[in-house]
Design a protein around this motif. Sequence first.
Motif, PDB file in Angstrom:
ATOM      1  N   SER A 106      52.498  -4.670  53.030  1.00  0.00           N
ATOM      2  CA  SER A 106      53.082  -3.674  51.892  1.00  0.00           C
ATOM      3  C   SER A 106      54.310  -3.194  52.314  1.00  0.00           C
ATOM      4  O   SER A 106      55.356  -2.807  51.367  1.00  0.00           O
ATOM      5  CB  SER A 106      52.107  -2.634  51.154  1.00  0.00           C
ATOM      6  OG  SER A 106      50.895  -3.388  50.662  1.00  0.00           O
ATOM      7  N   ALA A 107      54.333  -2.435  53.487  1.00  0.00           N
ATOM      8  CA  ALA A 107      55.624  -1.549  54.230  1.00  0.00           C
ATOM      9  C   ALA A 107      56.710  -2.699  54.174  1.00  0.00           C
ATOM     10  O   ALA A 107      57.839  -2.242  53.624  1.00  0.00           O
ATOM     11  CB  ALA A 107      55.169  -1.175  55.275  1.00  0.00           C
ATOM     12  N   ILE A 108      56.570  -3.941  54.370  1.00  0.00           N
ATOM     13  CA  ILE A 108      57.718  -4.967  54.551  1.00  0.00           C
ATOM     14  C   ILE A 108      58.194  -5.157  53.032  1.00  0.00           C
ATOM     15  O   ILE A 108      59.419  -5.134  52.805  1.00  0.00           O
ATOM     16  CB  ILE A 108      57.006  -6.170  55.205  1.00  0.00           C
ATOM     17  CG1 ILE A 108      56.566  -6.147  56.791  1.00  0.00           C
ATOM     18  CG2 ILE A 108      58.272  -7.190  54.991  1.00  0.00           C
ATOM     19  CD1 ILE A 108      56.089  -7.154  57.438  1.00  0.00           C
ATOM     20  N   ALA A 109      57.006  -5.462  52.222  1.00  0.00           N
ATOM     21  CA  ALA A 109      57.502  -5.473  50.911  1.00  0.00           C
ATOM     22  C   ALA A 109      58.432  -4.321  50.269  1.00  0.00           C
ATOM     23  O   ALA A 109      59.519  -4.524  49.397  1.00  0.00           O
ATOM     24  CB  ALA A 109      56.333  -5.832  49.963  1.00  0.00           C
ATOM     25  N   PHE A 110      57.910  -3.499  50.417  1.00  0.00           N
ATOM     26  CA  PHE A 110      58.565  -2.180  50.147  1.00  0.00           C
ATOM     27  C   PHE A 110      59.888  -1.933  50.583  1.00  0.00           C
ATOM     28  O   PHE A 110      60.841  -1.339  49.721  1.00  0.00           O
ATOM     29  CB  PHE A 110      57.676  -0.846  50.247  1.00  0.00           C
ATOM     30  CG  PHE A 110      56.384  -0.677  49.549  1.00  0.00           C
ATOM     31  CD1 PHE A 110      56.259  -1.326  48.352  1.00  0.00           C
ATOM     32  CD2 PHE A 110      55.444   0.197  50.041  1.00  0.00           C
ATOM     33  CE1 PHE A 110      55.030  -1.256  47.660  1.00  0.00           C
ATOM     34  CE2 PHE A 110      54.139   0.128  49.565  1.00  0.00           C
ATOM     35  CZ  PHE A 110      53.882  -0.348  48.132  1.00  0.00           C
ATOM     36  N   PHE A 111      60.105  -2.264  51.898  1.00  0.00           N
ATOM     37  CA  PHE A 111      61.356  -2.378  52.286  1.00  0.00           C
ATOM     38  C   PHE A 111      62.420  -2.955  51.676  1.00  0.00           C
ATOM     39  O   PHE A 111      63.504  -2.712  51.598  1.00  0.00           O
ATOM     40  CB  PHE A 111      61.243  -2.662  53.863  1.00  0.00           C
ATOM     41  CG  PHE A 111      62.737  -2.593  54.635  1.00  0.00           C
ATOM     42  CD1 PHE A 111      63.354  -1.336  55.088  1.00  0.00           C
ATOM     43  CD2 PHE A 111      63.390  -3.695  54.770  1.00  0.00           C
ATOM     44  CE1 PHE A 111      64.226  -1.345  55.678  1.00  0.00           C
ATOM     45  CE2 PHE A 111      64.716  -3.406  55.699  1.00  0.00           C
ATOM     46  CZ  PHE A 111      65.007  -2.494  56.056  1.00  0.00           C
ATOM     47  N   VAL A 112      61.755  -4.258  51.314  1.00  0.00           N
ATOM     48  CA  VAL A 112      62.789  -5.241  50.479  1.00  0.00           C
ATOM     49  C   VAL A 112      63.026  -4.636  49.068  1.00  0.00           C
ATOM     50  O   VAL A 112      64.044  -4.786  48.452  1.00  0.00           O
ATOM     51  CB  VAL A 112      62.210  -6.599  50.429  1.00  0.00           C
ATOM     52  CG1 VAL A 112      62.976  -7.509  49.818  1.00  0.00           C
ATOM     53  CG2 VAL A 112      62.109  -7.078  51.896  1.00  0.00           C
ATOM     54  N   LEU A 113      61.888  -4.059  48.650  1.00  0.00           N
ATOM     55  CA  LEU A 113      62.003  -3.539  47.247  1.00  0.00           C
ATOM     56  C   LEU A 113      63.186  -2.476  47.087  1.00  0.00           C
ATOM     57  O   LEU A 113      63.963  -2.327  46.102  1.00  0.00           O
ATOM     58  CB  LEU A 113      60.585  -2.941  46.632  1.00  0.00           C
ATOM     59  CG  LEU A 113      60.459  -2.659  45.418  1.00  0.00           C
ATOM     60  CD1 LEU A 113      60.632  -3.847  44.655  1.00  0.00           C
ATOM     61  CD2 LEU A 113      59.192  -1.857  45.112  1.00  0.00           C
ATOM     62  N   ILE A 114      63.298  -1.788  48.146  1.00  0.00           N
ATOM     63  CA  ILE A 114      64.245  -0.694  48.026  1.00  0.00           C
ATOM     64  C   ILE A 114      65.562  -1.493  48.117  1.00  0.00           C
ATOM     65  O   ILE A 114      66.364  -0.732  47.305  1.00  0.00           O
ATOM     66  CB  ILE A 114      64.240   0.106  49.369  1.00  0.00           C
ATOM     67  CG1 ILE A 114      63.034   0.982  49.463  1.00  0.00           C
ATOM     68  CG2 ILE A 114      65.426   1.127  49.667  1.00  0.00           C
ATOM     69  CD1 ILE A 114      62.767   1.936  50.787  1.00  0.00           C
ATOM     70  N   PHE A 115      65.933  -2.346  48.846  1.00  0.00           N
ATOM     71  CA  PHE A 115      67.129  -2.954  48.771  1.00  0.00           C
ATOM     72  C   PHE A 115      67.448  -3.841  47.232  1.00  0.00           C
ATOM     73  O   PHE A 115      68.408  -3.951  46.816  1.00  0.00           O
ATOM     74  CB  PHE A 115      67.361  -3.896  49.723  1.00  0.00           C
ATOM     75  CG  PHE A 115      67.667  -3.572  51.238  1.00  0.00           C
ATOM     76  CD1 PHE A 115      68.897  -3.081  51.374  1.00  0.00           C
ATOM     77  CD2 PHE A 115      66.654  -3.280  51.981  1.00  0.00           C
ATOM     78  CE1 PHE A 115      69.053  -2.737  52.534  1.00  0.00           C
ATOM     79  CE2 PHE A 115      67.150  -2.797  53.333  1.00  0.00           C
ATOM     80  CZ  PHE A 115      68.365  -2.175  53.638  1.00  0.00           C
ATOM     81  N   ALA A 116      66.114  -3.970  46.689  1.00  0.00           N
ATOM     82  CA  ALA A 116      66.214  -4.857  45.289  1.00  0.00           C
ATOM     83  C   ALA A 116      66.782  -3.678  44.229  1.00  0.00           C
ATOM     84  O   ALA A 116      67.477  -4.035  43.347  1.00  0.00           O
ATOM     85  CB  ALA A 116      64.898  -5.069  45.080  1.00  0.00           C
ATOM     86  N   PHE A 117      66.201  -2.340  44.571  1.00  0.00           N
ATOM     87  CA  PHE A 117      66.863  -1.398  43.399  1.00  0.00           C
ATOM     88  C   PHE A 117      68.326  -0.776  43.781  1.00  0.00           C
ATOM     89  O   PHE A 117      68.859  -0.244  42.688  1.00  0.00           O
ATOM     90  CB  PHE A 117      66.015  -0.144  43.659  1.00  0.00           C
ATOM     91  CG  PHE A 117      64.750  -0.448  42.808  1.00  0.00           C
ATOM     92  CD1 PHE A 117      64.464  -0.284  41.591  1.00  0.00           C
ATOM     93  CD2 PHE A 117      63.334  -0.638  43.411  1.00  0.00           C
ATOM     94  CE1 PHE A 117      63.300  -0.468  40.575  1.00  0.00           C
ATOM     95  CE2 PHE A 117      62.226  -0.619  42.623  1.00  0.00           C
ATOM     96  CZ  PHE A 117      62.299  -0.738  41.103  1.00  0.00           C
ATOM     97  N   LEU A 118      69.090  -1.128  44.788  1.00  0.00           N
ATOM     98  CA  LEU A 118      70.169  -0.843  44.895  1.00  0.00           C
ATOM     99  C   LEU A 118      71.190  -1.524  43.997  1.00  0.00           C
ATOM    100  O   LEU A 118      72.128  -0.779  43.262  1.00  0.00           O
ATOM    101  CB  LEU A 118      70.569  -0.958  46.403  1.00  0.00           C
ATOM    102  CG  LEU A 118      69.864  -0.194  47.535  1.00  0.00           C
ATOM    103  CD1 LEU A 118      70.197  -0.524  48.832  1.00  0.00           C
ATOM    104  CD2 LEU A 118      70.282   1.297  47.230  1.00  0.00           C
ATOM    105  N   PRO A 119      71.106  -2.989  44.122  1.00  0.00           N
ATOM    106  CA  PRO A 119      71.844  -3.511  42.781  1.00  0.00           C
ATOM    107  C   PRO A 119      71.419  -3.400  41.629  1.00  0.00           C
ATOM    108  O   PRO A 119      72.330  -3.355  40.739  1.00  0.00           O
ATOM    109  CB  PRO A 119      71.470  -5.243  43.226  1.00  0.00           C
ATOM    110  CG  PRO A 119      70.250  -5.121  44.083  1.00  0.00           C
ATOM    111  CD  PRO A 119      69.983  -3.777  44.640  1.00  0.00           C
ATOM    112  N   ILE A 120      70.065  -2.986  41.199  1.00  0.00           N
ATOM    113  CA  ILE A 120      69.760  -2.461  39.879  1.00  0.00           C
ATOM    114  C   ILE A 120      70.779  -1.282  39.457  1.00  0.00           C
ATOM    115  O   ILE A 120      71.300  -1.238  38.206  1.00  0.00           O
ATOM    116  CB  ILE A 120      68.272  -2.260  39.930  1.00  0.00           C
ATOM    117  CG1 ILE A 120      67.471  -3.652  39.924  1.00  0.00           C
ATOM    118  CG2 ILE A 120      67.760  -1.754  38.527  1.00  0.00           C
ATOM    119  CD1 ILE A 120      66.037  -3.446  40.001  1.00  0.00           C
TER     120      ILE A 120
END
Length: 256
Positions: A106-120
Motif C-alpha cells: 500500500s505504501a508503494i501504491a500511495f507513493f505512486v498515487l502522490i505523483f498521480a495527483f501532481l498532474p491532476i
Amino acid sequence: ATTAAAPVRPLIGILGGAADYGQNILMRYVGQKVVADMQVALFAHLMRADLATFHDQAAGRLVSRFTNDIQLLRQTASNVIVGFAKELLTLIFLLGVMIYQSWQMSAIAFFVLIFAFLPIIRFGRRMRKVANQTQSTLGDFTQQLDETFSGVRMVKAYGREEFETERVRQSIRKLVKLYMRASRISAAMGPVMEVLGSLSIAAIVWYGGHEVLRGATTPGAFFSFITAMIMAYRPVKVVASLNTQLQEGMAAASRF
C-alpha cells in the motif's frame, strides 16, 4: 442455504438500484437548488444596484453571467458533485482493503498515487485559467452580438455588414482556439493516468511477486491486493477527469 439466498439477491439489487437513484436525484436537487438561489440572489442584487453598475457592466456581459456561466455551474452541480461523492467513497473503501492486505505494498501504491495527483493539480490549474478566458470571451461575444443586433439599422445604413461579419468571425475563431485548448488539457489527463497506473501496477507486481516467492505473503493475499488496487484505479481516474470539469465550474462560480 443456496435456495434460501436466491430470493434475497434480486431484492438486494432492487434496493441498491433504488438507493442509487435516490442519491442521484437528491444530490442533483441540492445542487440545482443552490444554483437557482444564486441566480435569484444575483438578479435581486442587480435590481438594488445603482445605475453606475449598469454603466460599468455591459448588458451582454451581465446576460452571459446568467446564461453561459450558470450553465457551467449547473453541469458542475449535476455531474461533478455526485461523481466526486460516489468515487471518493469507493476509493476510500478500496484503500482500506489494500492496507488490510499489505501496508508495505500500500505504501508503494500511495507513493505512486502522490505523483498521480501532481498532474491532476497542474491540469486543474490550467483548465481553470482557460475556462476563465473562455467565459470572459463568451461575455464579450454576447455583448458584441447585443450591440450589433440593437444597432442593425445603423449597420445597414452605413454598409458595415462585412465589417461586423468579420468581427464575429474573429470572435468565434478565438472561442474555438480556447475550446480546443481546454479539450487538449482534458484529453491529456487520460494518457497520463494510464502511464502512472501502469507504473504503479508494475512496481506492485515486482515487489509482491518477490514477497510471495520468499514466503512473506500468500498468493491469495497478493492477488486480493492486486484486485483491490486495479479496482481503485478507476475512481482515481474518474476523480481526475471530474477535476477538470470542477475547475470549469469554479471559474464560472468566481465570475458569477
